[in-house]
Design an enzyme around this catalytic site. Structure first.
Site, PDB file in Angstrom:
ATOM      1  CG  ASN A  76      -1.914   1.078   1.263  1.00 40.66           C
ATOM      2  OD1 ASN A  76      -1.585   2.225   1.013  1.00 40.66           O
ATOM      3  ND2 ASN A  76      -3.154   0.729   1.579  1.00 40.66           N
ATOM      4  CD  GLU A 125      -4.232  -8.595   4.649  1.00 43.34           C
ATOM      5  OE1 GLU A 125      -3.588  -7.894   3.858  1.00 43.34           O
ATOM      6  OE2 GLU A 125      -5.251  -8.195   5.240  1.00 43.34           O
ATOM      7  CG  ASP A 161      -4.767  -5.390   8.813  1.00 39.21           C
ATOM      8  OD1 ASP A 161      -4.423  -5.860   7.705  1.00 39.21           O
ATOM      9  OD2 ASP A 161      -5.958  -5.223   9.138  1.00 39.21           O
ATOM     10  CG  PHE A 212      -4.289   6.277   1.595  1.00 38.93           C
ATOM     11  CD1 PHE A 212      -3.475   6.981   2.476  1.00 38.93           C
ATOM     12  CD2 PHE A 212      -4.554   4.943   1.864  1.00 38.93           C
ATOM     13  CE1 PHE A 212      -2.947   6.363   3.605  1.00 38.93           C
ATOM     14  CE2 PHE A 212      -4.026   4.309   2.983  1.00 38.93           C
ATOM     15  CZ  PHE A 212      -3.213   5.036   3.860  1.00 38.93           C
ATOM     16  CE  LYS A 270      -4.347   9.492   7.600  1.00 36.77           C
ATOM     17  NZ  LYS A 270      -4.317   8.531   6.502  1.00 36.77           N
TER      18      LYS A 270
HETATM   19  O1  LIG Z   1      -8.410   6.197   4.612  1.00 38.38           O
HETATM   20  C1  LIG Z   1      -7.526   5.449   4.984  1.00 38.38           C
HETATM   21  N1  LIG Z   1      -6.587   5.896   5.838  1.00 38.38           N
HETATM   22  C2  LIG Z   1      -5.599   5.129   6.329  1.00 38.38           C
HETATM   23  O2  LIG Z   1      -4.772   5.597   7.115  1.00 38.38           O
HETATM   24  C3  LIG Z   1      -5.570   3.782   5.881  1.00 38.38           C
HETATM   25  N2  LIG Z   1      -4.749   2.732   6.121  1.00 38.38           N
HETATM   26  C4  LIG Z   1      -5.203   1.703   5.394  1.00 38.38           C
HETATM   27  N3  LIG Z   1      -6.277   2.073   4.701  1.00 38.38           N
HETATM   28  C5  LIG Z   1      -7.076   1.267   3.784  1.00 38.38           C
HETATM   29  O3  LIG Z   1      -7.715   0.241   4.481  1.00 38.38           O
HETATM   30  C6  LIG Z   1      -7.861  -0.893   3.625  1.00 38.38           C
HETATM   31  C7  LIG Z   1      -7.339  -2.092   4.351  1.00 38.38           C
HETATM   32  O4  LIG Z   1      -5.956  -1.945   4.506  1.00 38.38           O
HETATM   33  P1  LIG Z   1      -5.019  -3.099   5.005  1.00 38.38           P
HETATM   34  O5  LIG Z   1      -4.482  -2.702   6.333  1.00 38.38           O
HETATM   35  O6  LIG Z   1      -5.661  -4.411   4.888  1.00 38.38           O
HETATM   36  O7  LIG Z   1      -3.795  -2.988   4.018  1.00 38.38           O
HETATM   37  P2  LIG Z   1      -3.525  -3.200   2.475  1.00 38.38           P
HETATM   38  O8  LIG Z   1      -4.033  -4.533   2.048  1.00 38.38           O
HETATM   39  O9  LIG Z   1      -4.009  -2.025   1.704  1.00 38.38           O
HETATM   40  O10 LIG Z   1      -1.943  -3.162   2.452  1.00 38.38           O
HETATM   41  P3  LIG Z   1      -0.853  -4.134   3.123  1.00 38.38           P
HETATM   42  O11 LIG Z   1      -0.074  -3.261   4.064  1.00 38.38           O
HETATM   43  O12 LIG Z   1      -1.573  -5.227   3.841  1.00 38.38           O
HETATM   44  O13 LIG Z   1      -0.014  -4.622   1.983  1.00 38.38           O
HETATM   45  C8  LIG Z   1      -7.112  -0.584   2.332  1.00 38.38           C
HETATM   46  O14 LIG Z   1      -8.048  -0.186   1.382  1.00 38.38           O
HETATM   47  C9  LIG Z   1      -6.248   0.589   2.733  1.00 38.38           C
HETATM   48  O15 LIG Z   1      -5.994   1.452   1.650  1.00 38.38           O
HETATM   49  C10 LIG Z   1      -6.535   3.339   4.973  1.00 38.38           C
HETATM   50  N4  LIG Z   1      -7.495   4.170   4.535  1.00 38.38           N
END
Ligand SMILES: O=c1[nH]c(=O)c2ncn([C@@H]3O[C@H](COP(=O)(O)OP(=O)(O)OP(=O)(O)O)[C@@H](O)[C@H]3O)c2[nH]1
Length: 184
Positions: free
Chosen positions: A11, A35, A64, A139, A162
């Site tokens: 991400n 996951e 996460d 994002f 933020k």
């Molecule tokens: O508005 C947001 N502010 C944030 O601060 C934030 N942090 C994560 N997310 C989103 O939440 C979903 C699950 O994320 P998640 O933790 O499962 O990770 P991911 O799969 O995107 O990446 P990875 O780190 O696992 O590779 C994904 O759509 C991320 O884009 C955020 N959205």
């Protein structure tokens, strides 16, 4: 004490925030990690970070993050990516249209693993779901989450703002306190 770690994430939004938030030498690495299916970001990150360390064998950081709506008993939580992939932020707002209680929280679980074991640090921000998408910074669901104490969504705040108050910032602060890190 940690001096450097690999941040395992695909991400780019997370990677950009950690580049600012962490005062240690962090390298973002993409790696498919297990996951588990759970609403609980802590449960998800425990498994993710164990898998990351087993695969890479070097100090690793894994994040996460989830969005939990109080009136939905914590849904979507860590499963938010599925909601976003299916209906997007507007779809979440459409589903929430009838709610009188729009309270929600965002939580980051930050996992760190090295030869000494696994540590999990969390940061939670209370807030509400906005009634419309607002802002272009940040994002993902930043455009529909309004942290308590103000009217701006995370996406309406400058990045620096933020990063001063975010769930990720709080999780990083907890890690810093544990390991005696200074800076940022
Ligand atoms: O508005 C947001 N502010 C944030 O601060 C934030 N942090 C994560 N997310 C989103 O939440 C979903 C699950 O994320 P998640 O933790 O499962 O990770 P991911 O799969 O995107 O990446 P990875 O780190 O696992 O590779 C994904 O759509 C991320 O884009 C955020 N959205």
């Amino acid at each position: 004490m940690i001096e450097r770690a690999s941040l395992i994430t695909g991400n780019e939004g997370k990677a950009a925030e950690y580049a600012t938030l962490l005062g240690i030498d962090v390298r973002a690495v993409k790696e498919d990690l297990i996951e588990i299916q759970s609403l609980d970001v802590v449960a998800v990150v425990e498994r993710k970070v164990a898998d990351a360390y087993a695969k890479l064998g070097v100090p690793v950081l894994v994040d996460d993050t989830g969005l939990a709506v109080n009136a939905w008993n914590g849904l979507p939580g860590a499963l938010v990516a599925w909601f976003l992939g299916s209906v997007g932020t507007q779809g979440i707002l459409d589903m929430a249209a009838g709610l009188t209680d729009r309270a929600a929280t965002v939580t980051t679980a930050l996992g760190y693993a090295d030869a000494n074991g696994i540590r999990i640090f969390t940061g939670t921000v209370q807030g509400t779901l906005a009634t419309e998408r607002r802002g272009t910074n940040g994002f993902s669901y930043d455009e529909i989450f309004v942290p308590a104490g103000g009217d701006l969504t995370f996406a309406e705040m400058p990045t620096e703002q933020k990063n001063l108050v975010s769930h990720r910032r709080l999780a990083v602060d907890a890690l810093r306190a544990e390991f005696g890190l200074t800076g940022s």
